[in-house]
Scaffold this active site. Structure first.
Site, PDB file in Angstrom:
ATOM      1  N   SER A 147      17.894  47.243  33.649  1.00  0.00           N
ATOM      2  CA  SER A 147      17.427  48.605  33.925  1.00  0.00           C
ATOM      3  C   SER A 147      17.838  49.489  32.757  1.00  0.00           C
ATOM      4  O   SER A 147      18.683  49.086  31.949  1.00  0.00           O
ATOM      5  CB  SER A 147      18.102  49.100  35.214  1.00  0.00           C
ATOM      6  OG  SER A 147      18.053  50.516  35.317  1.00  0.00           O
ATOM      7  N   TYR A 160      24.348  50.760  41.531  1.00  0.00           N
ATOM      8  CA  TYR A 160      23.176  50.180  40.855  1.00  0.00           C
ATOM      9  C   TYR A 160      23.463  50.088  39.359  1.00  0.00           C
ATOM     10  O   TYR A 160      23.212  49.063  38.712  1.00  0.00           O
ATOM     11  CB  TYR A 160      21.961  51.070  41.121  1.00  0.00           C
ATOM     12  CG  TYR A 160      20.651  50.590  40.559  1.00  0.00           C
ATOM     13  CD1 TYR A 160      20.291  50.880  39.245  1.00  0.00           C
ATOM     14  CD2 TYR A 160      19.748  49.890  41.350  1.00  0.00           C
ATOM     15  CE1 TYR A 160      19.077  50.470  38.737  1.00  0.00           C
ATOM     16  CE2 TYR A 160      18.523  49.480  40.847  1.00  0.00           C
ATOM     17  CZ  TYR A 160      18.188  49.776  39.546  1.00  0.00           C
ATOM     18  OH  TYR A 160      16.978  49.380  39.025  1.00  0.00           O
TER      19      TYR A 160
HETATM   20  C1  GCO Z   1      16.885  56.003  39.708  1.00  0.00           C
HETATM   21  C2  GCO Z   1      15.851  54.902  39.552  1.00  0.00           C
HETATM   22  C3  GCO Z   1      16.155  54.046  38.318  1.00  0.00           C
HETATM   23  C4  GCO Z   1      14.945  53.177  38.014  1.00  0.00           C
HETATM   24  C5  GCO Z   1      15.158  52.134  36.944  1.00  0.00           C
HETATM   25  C6  GCO Z   1      15.328  52.739  35.604  1.00  0.00           C
HETATM   26  O1  GCO Z   1      17.263  56.292  40.845  1.00  0.00           O
HETATM   27  O2  GCO Z   1      17.270  56.576  38.662  1.00  0.00           O
HETATM   28  O3  GCO Z   1      15.777  54.094  40.703  1.00  0.00           O
HETATM   29  O4  GCO Z   1      17.309  53.286  38.575  1.00  0.00           O
HETATM   30  O5  GCO Z   1      14.554  52.459  39.141  1.00  0.00           O
HETATM   31  O6  GCO Z   1      16.232  51.299  37.247  1.00  0.00           O
HETATM   32  O7  GCO Z   1      15.495  51.704  34.650  1.00  0.00           O
END
Ligand code: GCO
Length: 256
Positions: A147, A160
């Site tokens: 990501s 995440y």
């Molecule tokens: C967020 C998004 C991001 C994108 C992606 C970007 O909440 O900022 O979900 O995480 O999904 O991962 O690369």
């Protein structure tokens, strides 16, 4: 020469979380490039529907519904593939969830759920796939989906971000240990893609405007725009590429 270089004919690809979203787009691209694909997800009905859609296009599709966070389920799924004589040549660790919440409000259970789904699963499934690739002695391909958050942080998506940062370094660790077995482990870093996971962001006018202003391409990415990088990393064209992350992000990470 060129078409052979990027062909996946004769290969079998397992893409986790491929009943929808980015994983499903990659599965469709791999099938079109000649691979047999294994559709995975936690919902057997959704996996079956996604598989049927690809079979309807004349592709060879297998179904493997299992929870990527459950070691026993992962091992059982690979045992089933072994029993059916299905060897995974290409693994895409795509399964992932998002949870947007300030760190101070996060529970340990919430933290662990994201880390387990987005990072530990890549270790679990990568380990099972690599054990078999090494034993077969014919090399293999592992593509981990990272990501923007593999490199930069945004407030309220800490687990995440930690997981996706871990994906980048797990990819390098896989390369460090498995490249000598002709297994190329690399990653793809999607930018802001128009997926179900980002629906709330897309529908938020301020966030939508921020993404479009912050991205040189001035738009959200489309899931199918990952397919080119995914095919490159799954094909003979990337035989000497190890431990890299390719950003498909409209240029967002390249500019201030
Ligand atoms: C967020 C998004 C991001 C994108 C992606 C970007 O909440 O900022 O979900 O995480 O999904 O991962 O690369």
């Amino acid at each position: 020469m060129t078409t052979e270089l990027f062909s996946l004919a004769g290969r079998t690809a397992l893409i986790t979380g491929s009943s929808r979203g980015l994983g499903n787009a990659i599965a469709g691209g791999y099938a079109a490039a000649g691979a047999a694909v294994i559709i995975n997800g936690t919902d057997p009905a959704r996996v079956a529907a996604a598989a049927q859609a690809l079979r309807g296009k004349g592709h060879v599709v297998h179904e493997a519904p299992f929870d990527v966070t459950d070691e026993a389920a992962v091992c059982a799924a690979f045992a089933r593939l072994d029993a059916e004589g299905i060897a995974v040549d290409i693994l895409v660790n795509n399964a992932g969830i998002q949870l947007r919440k300030p760190l101070v409000e996060l529970s340990v259970a919430e933290w662990k759920r994201v880390i387990d789904t987005n990072l530990t699963s890549a270790f679990l499934i990568g380990r099972e796939a690599a054990r078999r690739m090494i034993k077969r002695g014919k090399g293999g391909k592992i593509i981990n989906i990272g990501s923007l958050m593999s490199d930069v942080a945004r407030a309220t998506v800490a687990p995440y971000t930690a997981a996706k940062g871990g994906i980048k370094m797990l990819t390098r660790s896989m390369a460090a240990e498995w490249a000598e077995h002709d297994i190329q482990a690399n990653a793809i870093g999607p930018g802001y893609m128009a997926t179900e996971m980002n629906k709330a962001l897309i529908e938020n006018p301020a966030f939508d405007a921020w993404v479009k202003g912050r991205t040189p391409s001035r738009r959200w990415g489309r899931p199918e725009e990952l397919v080119g990088a995914a095919i490159f990393l799954a094909s003979a064209a990337s035989g000497y590429v190890n431990g890299q992350i390719i950003y498909v992000d409209g240029g967002m990470l390249a500019v201030l």
